[in-house]
Scaffold this motif. Structure first.
Motif, mmCIF file in Angstrom:
data_model
loop_
_atom_site.group_PDB
_atom_site.id
_atom_site.type_symbol
_atom_site.label_atom_id
_atom_site.label_comp_id
_atom_site.label_asym_id
_atom_site.label_seq_id
_atom_site.Cartn_x
_atom_site.Cartn_y
_atom_site.Cartn_z
ATOM 1 N N ASN A 2 0.847 -1.178 0.000
ATOM 2 C CA ASN A 2 0.000 0.000 0.000
ATOM 3 C C ASN A 2 0.887 1.234 0.000
ATOM 4 O O ASN A 2 1.755 1.385 0.868
ATOM 5 N N ILE A 3 0.668 2.119 -0.959
ATOM 6 C CA ILE A 3 1.541 3.266 -1.166
ATOM 7 C C ILE A 3 0.738 4.552 -1.037
ATOM 8 O O ILE A 3 -0.319 4.706 -1.658
ATOM 9 N N VAL A 5 1.005 8.717 -1.523
ATOM 10 C CA VAL A 5 1.764 9.774 -2.172
ATOM 11 C C VAL A 5 1.396 11.111 -1.536
ATOM 12 O O VAL A 5 0.226 11.496 -1.504
ATOM 13 N N GLU A 18 -0.336 11.319 -9.838
ATOM 14 C CA GLU A 18 -1.321 10.228 -9.832
ATOM 15 C C GLU A 18 -1.494 9.658 -11.231
ATOM 16 O O GLU A 18 -1.534 8.437 -11.419
ATOM 17 N N MET A 21 1.487 7.494 -11.998
ATOM 18 C CA MET A 21 1.612 6.270 -11.209
ATOM 19 C C MET A 21 0.619 5.197 -11.623
ATOM 20 O O MET A 21 0.944 4.008 -11.637
ATOM 21 N N LEU A 27 4.238 -0.373 -11.223
ATOM 22 C CA LEU A 27 3.373 -0.167 -10.053
ATOM 23 C C LEU A 27 1.982 -0.784 -10.251
ATOM 24 O O LEU A 27 1.036 -0.396 -9.563
ATOM 25 N N GLU A 30 0.322 -2.556 -7.033
ATOM 26 C CA GLU A 30 0.239 -1.836 -5.761
ATOM 27 C C GLU A 30 -1.114 -1.137 -5.595
ATOM 28 O O GLU A 30 -1.771 -0.765 -6.574
ATOM 29 N N LYS A 31 -1.502 -0.948 -4.341
ATOM 30 C CA LYS A 31 -2.697 -0.167 -4.036
ATOM 31 C C LYS A 31 -2.246 1.247 -3.691
ATOM 32 O O LYS A 31 -1.414 1.439 -2.799
ATOM 33 N N LEU A 32 -2.782 2.232 -4.402
ATOM 34 C CA LEU A 32 -2.299 3.595 -4.308
ATOM 35 C C LEU A 32 -3.285 4.493 -3.566
ATOM 36 O O LEU A 32 -4.498 4.423 -3.763
#
Length: 318
Positions: A2-3, A5, A18, A21, A27, A30-32
């Motif tokens: 989990n990332i 920003v 965004e 990404m 990526l 990954e969950k952003l």
């Protein structure tokens, strides 16, 4: 993973990041999360990685014993604005995007020098067909003292060597560095430094560089050099800089960083013809986000594989 920003400064376009990404090939798994969106307490606890900076959210994660935060990917080279002691105490790791700033900052420094030596801003501000009274200078055989011989300072020196400038590098140990004719330690005082026409600061802010450029420092020069700061504002005593300009110990100043920031509009520096100020933008360029994400992606792939951060991990024990 989990990332989250965060926006490291007011110039940061988090919506553009965004967009980059969500389409970045490194990526896709990954969950952003993004700091400009609503984030629940449960989501904040689940964050493994913070990209960039958000003071409020980072403080919440560091103070939460159940936080899952493992490492922070800074989007800058300077990290003095991070709560480094807290990060270290929590066992959180930190990496930077060191290396991507050298070209834009070096080009900015070159522009600052040419602007001052060729009176470009002064001509623009006249708004009429008239020659400035200041002398026009050229670069060959001038001497530039560059504080910091890392990626930024070295690239500045490389460009200046093409323009036939004598380059002196200053670093903590005095070790030799590519593109520098000579190198000295931070505490060196000699005729080569005293007689320089250009002084450039590209150092990070740390105890050894805090308020390093002060009245005794400025008093040593004999040729009224141009002073350029693309390092950190806190390394310069602003009042001493103003006095050095008023007393003609310096011939001019070009400042991309300054203390404090934002810089107050009533400062006399704004009204000096021989001073150029830009709002901490020397490192910006159109591919900044792409190159920063490439560094992060490399670190992420290796971290997921064996827990290592291969690119620009900061040693928090120093």
């Amino acid at each position: 993973m989990n990332i989250l920003v965060g926006a490291p400064n007011a110039n940061f376009d988090i919506e553009k990041m965004e967009q980059k990404m969500v389409t970045h090939p490194g990526l896709t798994k990954e969950k952003l999360f993004f700091a400009n969106q609503s984030i629940s307490k449960a989501d904040l606890k689940s964050i493994d990685i913070l990209i960039g900076y958000d003071q409020k959210l980072l403080s919440a994660m560091l103070s939460d014993p159940d936080s899952n935060l493992k490492w922070i990917q800074s989007l800058s080279v300077g990290i003095d604005y991070y709560p480094l002691a807290e990060i270290k105490n929590r066992g959180v790791r930190l990496a930077t995007v060191k290396g991507i700033h050298s070209e834009p900052i070096a080009e900015t420094v070159t522009g600052m020098i040419l602007n001052q030596f060729r009176n470009l801003s002064m001509i623009t501000n006249l708004n009429r067909w008239e020659k400035p009274t200041n002398p026009f200078k050229i670069l060959p055989n001038k001497t530039a003292v560059i504080y910091g011989t890392g990626a930024i300072g070295s690239r500045v020196a490389e460009i200046l060597k093409v323009l036939n400038v004598n380059t002196i590098g200053i670093n903590h140990s005095g070790h030799q560095a590519k593109f520098f004719d000579q190198t000295f330690t931070m505490d060196a005082v000699n005729d080569q430094i005293k007689n320089a026409e250009i002084i450039i600061n590209s150092l990070p802010l740390m105890p050894a560089t805090n308020k390093f450029f002060n009245q005794p420092y400025f008093e040593q020069f004999t040729r009224q050099p141009l002073f350029i700061n693309v390092g950190r504002g806190g390394s310069v005593v602003t009042e001493d800089l103003i006095n050095a300009l008023n007393q003609h110990q310096l011939g001019g100043a070009s400042l991309d960083v300054i203390d404090p920031e934002p810089f107050p509009s009533d400062s006399p520096l704004w009204k000096m013809d021989n001073v150029f100020i830009s709002p901490h933008i020397a490192s910006l360029f159109d591919q900044y986000g792409d190159q920063a994400l490439d560094i992060f992606s490399k670190n992420l792939r290796e971290y997921e594989y064996d827990g290592a951060l291969l690119v620009n991990e900061v040693n928090l024990n120093r």
